[in-house]
Design an enzyme around this catalytic site. Sequence first.
Site, PDB file in Angstrom:
ATOM      1  N   ALA A 254       7.257  80.901  85.330  1.00  0.00           N
ATOM      2  CA  ALA A 254       5.903  81.467  85.253  1.00  0.00           C
ATOM      3  C   ALA A 254       6.003  82.942  84.863  1.00  0.00           C
ATOM      4  CB  ALA A 254       5.233  81.325  86.612  1.00  0.00           C
TER       5      ALA A 254
ATOM      6  N   GLN B 124       5.076  85.518  86.334  1.00  0.00           N
ATOM      7  CA  GLN B 124       5.537  86.366  87.445  1.00  0.00           C
ATOM      8  C   GLN B 124       6.744  85.757  88.162  1.00  0.00           C
ATOM      9  OE1 GLN B 124       5.036  89.372  88.379  1.00  0.00           O
ATOM     10  NE2 GLN B 124       3.551  89.746  86.773  1.00  0.00           N
ATOM     11  N   SER B 125       7.496  84.912  87.482  1.00  0.00           N
ATOM     12  CA  SER B 125       8.641  84.248  88.124  1.00  0.00           C
ATOM     13  C   SER B 125       9.665  85.261  88.651  1.00  0.00           C
ATOM     14  CB  SER B 125       9.311  83.326  87.103  1.00  0.00           C
ATOM     15  OG  SER B 125      10.571  82.924  87.573  1.00  0.00           O
ATOM     16  N   ASN B 126       9.983  85.110  89.941  1.00  0.00           N
ATOM     17  CA  ASN B 126      11.054  85.929  90.525  1.00  0.00           C
ATOM     18  C   ASN B 126      12.399  85.516  89.942  1.00  0.00           C
ATOM     19  OD1 ASN B 126       9.345  87.259  92.501  1.00  0.00           O
ATOM     20  ND2 ASN B 126       9.239  85.267  93.534  1.00  0.00           N
TER      21      ASN B 126
ATOM     22  N   VAL C 175      13.166  84.124  86.977  1.00  0.00           N
ATOM     23  CA  VAL C 175      13.391  84.576  85.602  1.00  0.00           C
ATOM     24  C   VAL C 175      13.823  86.044  85.586  1.00  0.00           C
ATOM     25  CG1 VAL C 175      12.051  85.206  83.564  1.00  0.00           C
ATOM     26  CG2 VAL C 175      11.938  82.877  84.436  1.00  0.00           C
TER      27      VAL C 175
END
Length: 338
Positions: free
Chosen positions: A82, A84-86, A88
């Site tokens: 996503a 806001q993926s932590n 990634v």
Amino acid sequence: MVKSSKLMALQKMHTQKTCFAGFPTPLQKMPRLSKALNGPRLFVKRDDMTDLAFGGNKARKLEFLFADAQNKGADVVICVGAIQSNCVCMVAAAARRLGIKPVLVLVGEEPEVYDGNLLLDKMLSAEIHFIEGYGPHVDDYMNRLAEQYKKQGHHPYVIPAGASLPLTVPGYALAMEELVNQFHELGETIDYIVCACGTGGTQAGLIFGTKLLDTKAKILAASVFASKTDAANTVAGLVNRSAKLFGVGVSIVPEDVAVFDDYIKEGYGIINNEVTSALKLVAHTEGIFLDPIYTGKAMVMLIDLIKKGYFKADDNVVFFHTGGLPALFLYKTELQKQ
Ligand SMILES: Cc1ncc(COP(=O)(O)O)c(C=O)c1O
């Protein structure tokens, strides 16, 4: 014989990872929160203080993935998640740490202003692709990117969303070993662990760890998007496949997985008054910040279970703080309200 195969599996895990340092993470007591809730003996395992991009649970998983990527000669990693993926963002930080190029496929529309994890992705100079909606087209897109990089003579390594794979499950089995050792030093034992469950790797690793170490600690997880049945199937599948990969006779069934879906409420990433209150209570009593998407919902579950009399007064309950703090500031409007 059984025991030695378990110890060998743990030893093998230690040798199959790269090191992002920062371990062991602190184990702290939360006496003021415990008092405020009239609850059991509460502890917090500060995995928000792991290394990489403001900390979080992915560091432990990525130690295994990046060791594999390096063994395979990868010079590019391609990862999806996503906006806001932590995960990634931590992949991008890990890649930079090891001199590998991070390529991020982010699901959603490019926002006008880059904030939270996306801002960090940008600061890490990751190559960012925005793509609409989840579905098979996302995998196709990732594969096409990998092919393009191969044609240019690179060695791309593809990481799935959440990085929960049989190969990465040991990250949290070793976290369990770390925690058991910390409790041993205190002369105490763990009764319960509370954590969030997204793609399942964290809970799977913790359960795997309890099996390898023969500890009785029960792992309770708050699912943040999947139904209880789906989450339990995923977690059990990860434990069993990881046990096979590491050659140890551990096997569980979905019924062994204590995961609750009661706290998803309005949906993934949607904050409600209970989450806001939980975040403020923990900050107010212990000076610790949680994130609204994962640890906030896990804390709502812990508070609810305490109210329902789930724990005994002398139980030792460890809350696993799995990070996610870069996203906190995206919720400023909601957090200011109450
Ligand atoms: C901050 C945070 N906590 C918990 C989780 C859940 O971990 P898992 O995907 O291993 O279930 C995630 C996953 O993205 C996360 O970012």
